[in-house]
Design an enzyme around this catalytic site. Structure first.
Site, PDB file in Angstrom:
ATOM      1  N   LYS A   6      -4.392   7.163  17.374  1.00 30.60           N
ATOM      2  CA  LYS A   6      -5.467   6.164  17.593  1.00 30.60           C
ATOM      3  C   LYS A   6      -4.905   4.943  18.301  1.00 30.60           C
ATOM      4  O   LYS A   6      -3.688   4.697  18.262  1.00 30.60           O
ATOM      5  CB  LYS A   6      -6.124   5.731  16.273  1.00 30.60           C
ATOM      6  CG  LYS A   6      -5.192   5.055  15.245  1.00 30.60           C
ATOM      7  CD  LYS A   6      -4.924   3.574  15.441  1.00 30.60           C
ATOM      8  CE  LYS A   6      -4.024   2.978  14.377  1.00 30.60           C
ATOM      9  NZ  LYS A   6      -3.329   1.759  14.771  1.00 30.60           N
ATOM     10  N   ASP A  21      -4.778   3.476   7.051  1.00 30.57           N
ATOM     11  CA  ASP A  21      -5.346   4.007   8.304  1.00 30.57           C
ATOM     12  C   ASP A  21      -5.854   5.438   8.171  1.00 30.57           C
ATOM     13  O   ASP A  21      -6.411   5.979   9.127  1.00 30.57           O
ATOM     14  CB  ASP A  21      -4.270   4.028   9.407  1.00 30.57           C
ATOM     15  CG  ASP A  21      -4.025   2.664  10.025  1.00 30.57           C
ATOM     16  OD1 ASP A  21      -4.838   1.760   9.790  1.00 30.57           O
ATOM     17  OD2 ASP A  21      -3.020   2.528  10.739  1.00 30.57           O
TER      18      ASP A  21
END
Ligand code: C5P
Length: 290
Positions: free
Chosen positions: A17, A141
């Site tokens: 990401k 995350d």
């Protein structure tokens, strides 16, 4: 995250990401920071291959990564066993491509992939929402990857609201040869008197307005990372000098990314960086959102 089942193996492609926006809102009593961040998954993948076995074992293509109980893959596997009472084992092979300690959530996506892969291998039938909610216990995350390709994340990062991604976004990643410690970066962050809201960039993303997204890119951790590792500032300037639509550090670093108007522009930016790669020991990766 893409999952395929072939013969005895379940294979999961675990994406990296980048953060288009990351504001730090304050320090919490538990030592973490409240943040607000806009994350998008990109086409850069680790691969994990799961097969039934009596014990839990992990092997990795990158010898520098520990395959002991501190590895997030094994933490995720044990968490799933604990939460479900499942006694089955698995042999897990991890093929590492996402740079480590790089702000790309490589370890976190591997953990998310492990929960998804073992859920299938062990026939546990947990929903993505259940997997996402348990995953926050082992990393801030991780829940994002159950809601990719784009999401607005708050709390420690583990409270995830999916966002619309109407067009693919093109990026060039500049990955330095060194990683940065996330706790060290958070320790050096200067809390803003007036935090910036992400409303404008969320709206720009929903309208597929790349110029506005580029102008609104923001990462409160970038100055802190440059304090921990001054070369971050040099690399940020090198990337900005190629004049992409916008550029920023991802997460707590060390990766910097250029947001480009098109794949062609990403190719141009990468070509401009290429002559400096050897001297400054960084890698360049052309990629786009999933
Ligand atoms: O949750 P995760 O294990 O990824 O966090 C690693 C470290 O980064 C934490 O131990 C903490 O020092 C810091 N952190 C933080 N605030 C967050 C996320 C991480 O201070 N929202």
């Amino acid at each position: 995250m893409h999952l395929t089942h072939y013969l005895d193996d379940i294979t999961v492609w675990a994406p990296a990401k980048v953060n288009l926006f990351l504001e730090v809102l304050g320090k919490r009593p538990d030592g973490y920071h409240d943040i607000a961040t806009l994350m998008v998954a990109i086409r850069l993948y680790d691969t994990l291959i799961f097969r039934k076995a009596n014990e839990l074992t992990l092997t990795c293509s990158d010898q520098s990564l520990s395959v002991g109980s501190d590895n997030l893959v094994l933490k995720a596997a044990r968490l799933l066993q604990q939460r479900t009472g499942c006694k089955q084992g698995a042999s897990i092979r991890l093929i590492k491509r996402i740079p480590m300690a790089a702000g790309l959530a490589g370890g976190s996506t591997d953990a998310a992939a492990t929960l998804a892969g073992l859920n299938q291998l062990w026939g546990l039938k947990l929903s993505n929402a259940e997997l996402a909610s348990m995953s926050g216990a082992i990393g801030s995350d991780i829940p994002f990857f159950f809601h990719a390709p784009a999401a607005w994340c708050t709390g420690r990062g583990e409270i995830v609201a999916p966002a619309n991604l109407p067009i693919p976004l093109d990026f060039v990643l500049l990955c330095p040869s060194f990683g940065i410690s996330t706790p060290a970066v958070y320790q050096n962050v200067t809390l803003p008197a007036q935090p910036i809201t992400g409303e404008a960039i969320r709206e720009a993303l929903s309208k597929a307005d790349v110029d506005s997204i580029a102008k609104l890119l923001h990462n409160r951790l970038e100055d802190a990372a440059a304090k921990v590792e001054p070369r971050i500032g040099d690399f940020a300037k090198m990337l900005a000098d190629t004049k992409p639509a916008g550029s920023l550090m991802s997460g707590s670093g060390s990766t910097l990314f250029a947001l480009c108007q098109s794949h062609e522009d990403a190719t141009r930016v990468a070509a401009e960086l290429a002559p400096q790669m050897k001297a400054h020991k960084f890698r360049v990766i052309i990629t786009r959102t999933e």
